[in-house]
Design an enzyme around this catalytic site. Structure first.
Site, PDB file in Angstrom:
ATOM      1  CE  LYS A   1      47.181  28.508  24.806  1.00  0.00           C
ATOM      2  NZ  LYS A   1      46.881  28.773  26.203  1.00  0.00           N
TER       3      LYS A   1
ATOM      4  CB  SER B   1      54.587  23.639  31.297  1.00  0.00           C
ATOM      5  OG  SER B   1      53.685  23.779  32.362  1.00  0.00           O
TER       6      SER B   1
ATOM      7  CG  ASN C   1      47.966  32.472  37.739  1.00  0.00           C
ATOM      8  OD1 ASN C   1      48.457  32.649  36.630  1.00  0.00           O
ATOM      9  ND2 ASN C   1      48.663  32.004  38.745  1.00  0.00           N
TER      10      ASN C   1
ATOM     11  CE  LYS D   1      43.476  22.904  29.290  1.00  0.00           C
ATOM     12  NZ  LYS D   1      44.552  23.928  29.220  1.00  0.00           N
TER      13      LYS D   1
ATOM     14  CE  LYS E   1      53.839  20.398  29.961  1.00  0.00           C
ATOM     15  NZ  LYS E   1      52.799  20.061  30.931  1.00  0.00           N
TER      16      LYS E   1
ATOM     17  CB  THR F   1      50.198  32.715  31.852  1.00  0.00           C
ATOM     18  OG1 THR F   1      50.270  31.300  31.913  1.00  0.00           O
ATOM     19  CG2 THR F   1      49.158  33.133  30.832  1.00  0.00           C
TER      20      THR F   1
HETATM   21  P1  NAD Z   1      41.505  32.681  37.682  1.00  0.00           P
HETATM   22  O1  NAD Z   1      40.404  31.748  38.043  1.00  0.00           O
HETATM   23  O2  NAD Z   1      42.705  32.760  38.555  1.00  0.00           O
HETATM   24  O3  NAD Z   1      40.910  34.174  37.563  1.00  0.00           O
HETATM   25  C1  NAD Z   1      39.818  34.484  36.753  1.00  0.00           C
HETATM   26  C2  NAD Z   1      39.448  35.945  36.968  1.00  0.00           C
HETATM   27  O4  NAD Z   1      38.376  36.256  36.064  1.00  0.00           O
HETATM   28  C3  NAD Z   1      38.936  36.273  38.371  1.00  0.00           C
HETATM   29  O5  NAD Z   1      39.319  37.575  38.725  1.00  0.00           O
HETATM   30  C4  NAD Z   1      37.414  36.195  38.197  1.00  0.00           C
HETATM   31  O6  NAD Z   1      36.707  36.981  39.165  1.00  0.00           O
HETATM   32  C5  NAD Z   1      37.268  36.761  36.813  1.00  0.00           C
HETATM   33  N1  NAD Z   1      36.019  36.356  36.160  1.00  0.00           N
HETATM   34  C6  NAD Z   1      35.411  35.156  36.214  1.00  0.00           C
HETATM   35  N2  NAD Z   1      34.248  35.198  35.537  1.00  0.00           N
HETATM   36  C7  NAD Z   1      34.148  36.440  35.042  1.00  0.00           C
HETATM   37  C8  NAD Z   1      33.165  37.107  34.282  1.00  0.00           C
HETATM   38  N3  NAD Z   1      32.046  36.482  33.884  1.00  0.00           N
HETATM   39  N4  NAD Z   1      33.364  38.403  33.954  1.00  0.00           N
HETATM   40  C9  NAD Z   1      34.474  39.044  34.372  1.00  0.00           C
HETATM   41  N5  NAD Z   1      35.441  38.469  35.101  1.00  0.00           N
HETATM   42  C10 NAD Z   1      35.264  37.187  35.446  1.00  0.00           C
HETATM   43  O7  NAD Z   1      41.913  32.293  36.191  1.00  0.00           O
HETATM   44  P2  NAD Z   1      43.296  32.549  35.438  1.00  0.00           P
HETATM   45  O8  NAD Z   1      44.200  31.401  35.669  1.00  0.00           O
HETATM   46  O9  NAD Z   1      43.758  33.929  35.708  1.00  0.00           O
HETATM   47  O10 NAD Z   1      42.816  32.432  33.925  1.00  0.00           O
HETATM   48  C11 NAD Z   1      42.118  33.488  33.273  1.00  0.00           C
HETATM   49  C12 NAD Z   1      42.068  33.190  31.793  1.00  0.00           C
HETATM   50  O11 NAD Z   1      43.403  33.049  31.294  1.00  0.00           O
HETATM   51  C13 NAD Z   1      41.332  31.889  31.441  1.00  0.00           C
HETATM   52  O12 NAD Z   1      40.707  32.045  30.188  1.00  0.00           O
HETATM   53  C14 NAD Z   1      42.477  30.896  31.304  1.00  0.00           C
HETATM   54  O13 NAD Z   1      42.122  29.795  30.508  1.00  0.00           O
HETATM   55  C15 NAD Z   1      43.524  31.777  30.661  1.00  0.00           C
HETATM   56  N6  NAD Z   1      44.860  31.241  30.834  1.00  0.00           N
HETATM   57  C16 NAD Z   1      45.424  31.193  32.075  1.00  0.00           C
HETATM   58  C17 NAD Z   1      46.681  30.646  32.205  1.00  0.00           C
HETATM   59  C18 NAD Z   1      47.362  30.615  33.543  1.00  0.00           C
HETATM   60  O14 NAD Z   1      48.540  30.199  33.596  1.00  0.00           O
HETATM   61  N7  NAD Z   1      46.748  31.063  34.608  1.00  0.00           N
HETATM   62  C19 NAD Z   1      47.377  30.132  31.082  1.00  0.00           C
HETATM   63  C20 NAD Z   1      46.762  30.217  29.838  1.00  0.00           C
HETATM   64  C21 NAD Z   1      45.500  30.771  29.721  1.00  0.00           C
END
Ligand code: NAD
Length: 428
Positions: free
Chosen positions: A108, A362, A235, A120, A84, A204
């Site tokens: 996880k 999920s 997000n 993935k 998954k 998350t």
């Molecule tokens: P997203 O794309 O919605 O948001 C990313 C944020 O990070 C934005 O505000 C963007 O401007 C900022 N960002 C991008 N590059 C950057 C940089 N170089 N320096 C500073 N800020 C920067 O992504 P998300 O879904 O919020 O995910 C963020 C992290 O959390 C990722 O590593 C993702 O893998 C991890 N994650 C997210 C989820 C989820 O459910 N959304 C689940 C597990 C892990």
């Protein structure tokens, strides 16, 4: 080879090792398996996905040309159950990244005790430059290309970076057409009307919030009035800032890719949420911004990297002032930085634990799809709370009793069930 060249090569190898997600994941997996007493052959099995598919997807673009996209699907290990994990649409997707992320999904799932292995997927593309219809054709093409190796009891995809519930809906529809029956359990992160779960979008951040609360308890920090810094306002980061704000904490700084906002008295999170765009961008509307680098080193109680990888490294780990670092992002702290922070007495809640709320809900979605009976938001949140509290404390106690850092403890907890399943199946 002259001495200078060799020195440069060694330096590159070392740098590569600490910042290459696959290599650093393999290092910790090896340590965890050694601590648990497994034979080298178990590491040989678990260091890479058992299955890795590369596909070429032809897509008819709006100008009538045909563009060929490259996509991947990695299945790390299916000894525990179906694999998954999400599908990422990004121009920087690489084979190694998809492989590393599939291993993290296994960890996880092990930490929160789900009946899954990790998977993935990724497609090299830039959805920001594609039209709605082009994205639909790409999503459907990807499902056709991987349909033989995925399915509700084989490998269950979900959203990841730059994919959302609309893309999940197209993918589910395509899969159901190919299989000639309705298959909501093929994919999670769907819209509610197509069998999505309440609470999936914020899961998350909810999970991260629970980890912060539990970590704060252990460190004697009262969340009411605690100073929190959140890197990234997408997000994960935006929901988290809201939950922290609602819990009475002071979110003193947030950032996006363009910079950071800081107010020692606490930022107006509701206003910032109103102003942010769908890519998590908000700081461009302000003039007195800091850099992300400066923000990470500000004084605070809790620091939450929720943006991208390799943000806390051996260069800045000595200057991080937060008492607790909770990794909402995948891979924000290098292994060297983990060592430095742990030696400085900081409490790290590692990514594989902190961000496991997403895969947990999920799983709830998949369970609801399989049973055809749907839960209320209260039910989802109550179950998520139980899972995250139990998982946090399991990892924390493992770190204490085995005298290891939180990352290694999380890997030990995460890999154990999978390794045992491999052993019982007679694979190793
Ligand atoms: P997203 O794309 O919605 O948001 C990313 C944020 O990070 C934005 O505000 C963007 O401007 C900022 N960002 C991008 N590059 C950057 C940089 N170089 N320096 C500073 N800020 C920067 O992504 P998300 O879904 O919020 O995910 C963020 C992290 O959390 C990722 O590593 C993702 O893998 C991890 N994650 C997210 C989820 C989820 O459910 N959304 C689940 C597990 C892990």
């Amino acid at each position: 080879m002259v001495e200078q060249e060799r020195v440069a090569e060694v330096r590159n190898e070392t740098l590569d090792e600490s910042t290459n997600l696959l290599k650093s994941t393999q290092i910790v997996i090896k340590e965890a398996l050694d601590k648990l007493g497994y034979h080298q052959s178990m590491f040989e099995l678990l260091k890479e996905p058992i299955r890795f598919l590369t596909v070429r997807i032809p897509v008819r673009m709006d100008d009538n040309s045909v563009k060929i996209f490259t996509g991947y699907r990695a299945q790390h290990n299916d000894a525990v159950g179906p694999t998954k994990g999400g599908i990422r649409f990004h121009p920087d997707v690489t084979e190694d990244e998809v492989k590393a992320l599939s291993i993290w999904m296994s960890l996880k799932s092990g930490i929160v005790d789900l009946p899954y292995g990790g998977g993935k997927g990724g497609i090299i593309c830039d959805p920001r430059e594609m039209s709605f219809r082009e994205l639909e054709r790409l999503s459907r093409g990807y499902v056709r290309a991987i349909s033989q190796i995925v399915g509700p009891t084989k490998d269950i995809p979900a959203p990841d970076v730059f994919t959302n519930s609309q893309i999940m809906a197209w993918m589910m529809d395509e899969y159901s057409s190919i299989k000639e029956h309705d298959s909501p359990g093929f994919i999670t992160g769907k819209p509610l009307v197509l069998g999505g779960s309440h609470g999936r979008e914020s899961a998350t951040a909810k999970g991260v919030t629970i980890c912060i609360r539990e970590a704060a308890k252990w460190r004697g920090i009262n969340l009411e009035g605690a100073r929190v810094i959140v890197q990234g306002f997408g997000n994960a980061g935006s929901f988290l800032s809201k939950f922290m704000h609602d819990a009475g904490a002071k979110v003193v700084a947030i950032s996006d890719v363009y910079g950071a906002l800081y107010d020692p008295n606490g930022l107006d999170i509701d206003d910032l949420l109103e102003r942010r765009d769908s890519f998590g961008t908000v700081t461009k509307q302000f003039t007195n911004t800091l850099t992300n680098k400066e923000m990470l080193e500000l004084d605070c109680d809790v620091l939450v990297p929720a943006a991208i990888e390799n943000q806390i490294t051996k260069e800045n780990a000595h200057r991080i002032q937060a008492e607790i670092i909770v990794e909402a992002a995948n891979g924000p702290t290098t292994l060297e930085a983990t060592k430095i922070l742990t030696e400085r007495g900081k409490l790290i809640v590692p990514d594989v634990l902190a961000s496991a709320g997403g895969v947990t809900v999920s799983y709830f979605e998949w369970v609801q799809n399989n049973q055809g009976y749907y839960w209320s938001i209260e039910e989802v949140e109550e179950k998520l709370e139980q899972v995250m509290v139990k998982s946090f404390n399991n990892v924390y106690q493992t770190a204490q009793t085995r005298q290891v850092d939180m990352r290694l403890a999380a890997y030990m907890v995460g890999v154990r069930k999978m390794a045992e399943a491999c052993r019982f199946r007679g694979w190793v």
